[in-house]
Design an enzyme around this catalytic site. Structure first.
Site, PDB file in Angstrom:
ATOM      1  N   LYS A 144       2.692   9.642   8.408  1.00  0.00           N
ATOM      2  CA  LYS A 144       1.986   9.151   9.603  1.00  0.00           C
ATOM      3  C   LYS A 144       2.552   9.612  10.952  1.00  0.00           C
ATOM      4  CE  LYS A 144      -0.812   5.480   7.711  1.00  0.00           C
ATOM      5  NZ  LYS A 144      -0.507   4.906   6.403  1.00  0.00           N
ATOM      6  N   ASP A 155       9.317   2.624   1.457  1.00  0.00           N
ATOM      7  CA  ASP A 155       8.147   3.360   1.928  1.00  0.00           C
ATOM      8  C   ASP A 155       7.984   3.059   3.417  1.00  0.00           C
ATOM      9  OD1 ASP A 155       5.706   4.372   2.630  1.00  0.00           O
ATOM     10  OD2 ASP A 155       4.627   3.615   0.870  1.00  0.00           O
ATOM     11  N   PHE A 160       0.850  -1.186   0.000  1.00  0.00           N
ATOM     12  CA  PHE A 160       0.000   0.000   0.000  1.00  0.00           C
ATOM     13  C   PHE A 160       0.887   1.236   0.000  1.00  0.00           C
ATOM     14  CE2 PHE A 160      -2.453   3.399   2.029  1.00  0.00           C
ATOM     15  CZ  PHE A 160      -3.603   3.367   1.264  1.00  0.00           C
TER      16      PHE A 160
HETATM   17  C1  PLP Z   1      -0.727   5.151   4.977  1.00  0.00           C
HETATM   18  C2  PLP Z   1       0.322   4.821   4.002  1.00  0.00           C
HETATM   19  C3  PLP Z   1       0.541   5.604   2.857  1.00  0.00           C
HETATM   20  C4  PLP Z   1      -0.366   6.750   2.483  1.00  0.00           C
HETATM   21  O1  PLP Z   1      -0.361   7.762   3.423  1.00  0.00           O
HETATM   22  P1  PLP Z   1      -1.497   8.919   3.373  1.00  0.00           P
HETATM   23  O2  PLP Z   1      -1.034   9.885   4.417  1.00  0.00           O
HETATM   24  O3  PLP Z   1      -2.794   8.258   3.695  1.00  0.00           O
HETATM   25  O4  PLP Z   1      -1.471   9.478   2.012  1.00  0.00           O
HETATM   26  C5  PLP Z   1       1.603   5.286   2.043  1.00  0.00           C
HETATM   27  N1  PLP Z   1       2.407   4.247   2.312  1.00  0.00           N
HETATM   28  C6  PLP Z   1       2.228   3.465   3.401  1.00  0.00           C
HETATM   29  C7  PLP Z   1       3.173   2.355   3.666  1.00  0.00           C
HETATM   30  C8  PLP Z   1       1.175   3.725   4.276  1.00  0.00           C
HETATM   31  O5  PLP Z   1       0.973   2.926   5.330  1.00  0.00           O
END
Ligand code: PLP
Length: 393
Positions: free
Chosen positions: A243, A214, A129
């Site tokens: 986050k 990521d 994701f």
């Molecule tokens: C939550 C998440 C995103 C997206 O973050 P948003 O602030 O919702 O755009 C991208 N990569 C990972 C691994 C995530 O957990």
């Protein structure tokens, strides 16, 4: 009453009026232990006094100025992040997806501008994701994210989790990078072992492509290291974070080495809000607290205790729990019954948590949670297992 909000979220009926530390409190004064932490966002709990102080102090100085001017709070945050990591340069934005967008652009620009080569493809992992923008859903390649929004962006190859050979095979002379979460969050709390990350680094070096991590979910202390790649011996070329970095204040960042940053000149990218003084002041405090060696040591001790207790519950309730997954406070219970039913029952008993793919229950306590609160959570999980089994008998 009909809601005026676009119905993109399947919301619980629960509603809260305030948060304090590890707890959320309803209008009627009922307290819930919050181990969802706004999906790994409230890294230091709700209304942390030190963060309130940082926010208040900045709110009286200056809220926002354009990136056309010097922003000392942003400069300080970038210095902190580069000192703690492989990176030499930081781009600031407001969310995870935006940090992923920046990472993709930086990787493409490195080859297309700096090296004058048409390398643009990025290899990603199935079930991963990366956010909800068009580039981010294209990157993750998940049908459930893409359906209805086609055509997706070109240039992403999706390979099976754990299939090193498939990754190697999918590299061609147009490949620019491999992008992955060192611990898949939404994908079901799946830790990529250090030796795999090290193998991928070697592969990237051999093929002259970039490695992008990521860490939007697994970074900022969540895994027990400041960034989770720091459990391994290797470094990425680009890293995304968001986050937990603002402790609840929206901010994201993309970290990059000097060498790989070279494709990004004046005007190549930007954000109106990215790295504004309010966000950076809070993030500076978050990082100061979480990067502290003692803080991380305590976190790991608490995590070992908690995982041990979860394993004991698994052994007691093998009919409900298949596996305990994860690292630090990025944890998952792979459930044998429908995870959403399990989660609903845990919530009824006062513990807030959320789901993930593969029928997993995601447990993300605030990083400064106390042992006492962890024990309360363990008792709620035990009671919930008992309740579920009791009903069945
Ligand atoms: C939550 C998440 C995103 C997206 O973050 P948003 O602030 O919702 O755009 C991208 N990569 C990972 C691994 C995530 O957990």
């Amino acid at each position: 009453m009909q809601s005026s909000i676009l119905s993109t979220y399947n919301r619980s009926k629960l509603s809260f009026v305030k948060g304090r530390g590890s707890y959320l409190i309803t209008k009627n004064g009922k307290k819930y232990l919050d181990f969802a932490s706004g999906i790994a966002v409230n890294s230091l709990g709700h209304c942390n006094p030190e963060l309130i102080k940082a926010l208040n102090k900045q709110s009286k100085k200056m809220w926002h100025i354009s990136n056309a001017f010097q922003i000392s709070e942003q400069e300080e945050l970038a210095k902190k992040l580069t000192k703690l990591t492989f990176a030499d340069k930081v781009f600031f934005c407001n969310s995870g997806a935006e940090s992923v967008e920046a990472a993709i652009k930086i990787a493409r620009a490195y080859f297309q501008i700096k090296k004058k080569k048409n390398k643009f493809k990025i290899i990603t992992i199935k079930g991963s994701f990366h956010g909800r923008t068009l580039a981010a859903i294209s990157a993750s390649g998940q049908k459930k994210l893409i359906d209805g929004f086609e055509p997706v962006l070109k240039g992403f190859t999706n390979v099976e989790f754990g299939d090193h050979k498939a990754i190697e095979k999918s590299i061609d002379n147009q490949t620019a990078a491999i992008m992955l979460e060192p611990i898949l969050g939404e994908g079901g709390i799946k830790v990529i072992p250090s030796q795999c990350l090290e193998g991928l680094r070697k592969l990237c070096n051999k093929k002259n492509i970039l490695l992008i991590f990521d860490e939007v979910q697994c970074g900022i202390g969540r895994s027990g290291k400041f960034f989770s790649y720091q459990w391994s011996k290797i470094k990425p070329d680009i890293l995304t974070t968001a986050k937990g970095i603002g402790g609840g204040f929206p901010i994201g960042a993309c970290l990059v080495s000097n060498k790989v940053s070279k494709g990004m000149g004046f005007g190549s990218h930007g954000s109106t809000f990215g790295g504004n003084p309010l966000a950076c002041s809070v993030a500076n405090k978050v990082i100061e607290i979480i990067s502290n060696k003692k803080f991380l040591k305590d976190l790991n001790k608490k995590s070992v205790f908690f995982i041990n207790e979860l394993e004991k519950i698994k052994n007691l309730y093998g009919n409900l729990i298949e596996e305990i997954r994860g690292q630090g406070f990025l944890l998952g219970i792979k459930s044998k019954i429908n995870n959403l039913i399990f989660i609903e029952k845990l919530r009824k008993n006062g513990l807030l948590i959320i789901g993930a793919s593969e029928n997993v229950i995601r447990i993300l306590p605030p990083l400064n949670v106390s042992i006492k609160e962890l024990k309360i959570a363990i008792n709620i999980i035990k009671k919930t297992c008992l309740d579920i089994n009791g009903k069945k008998n």
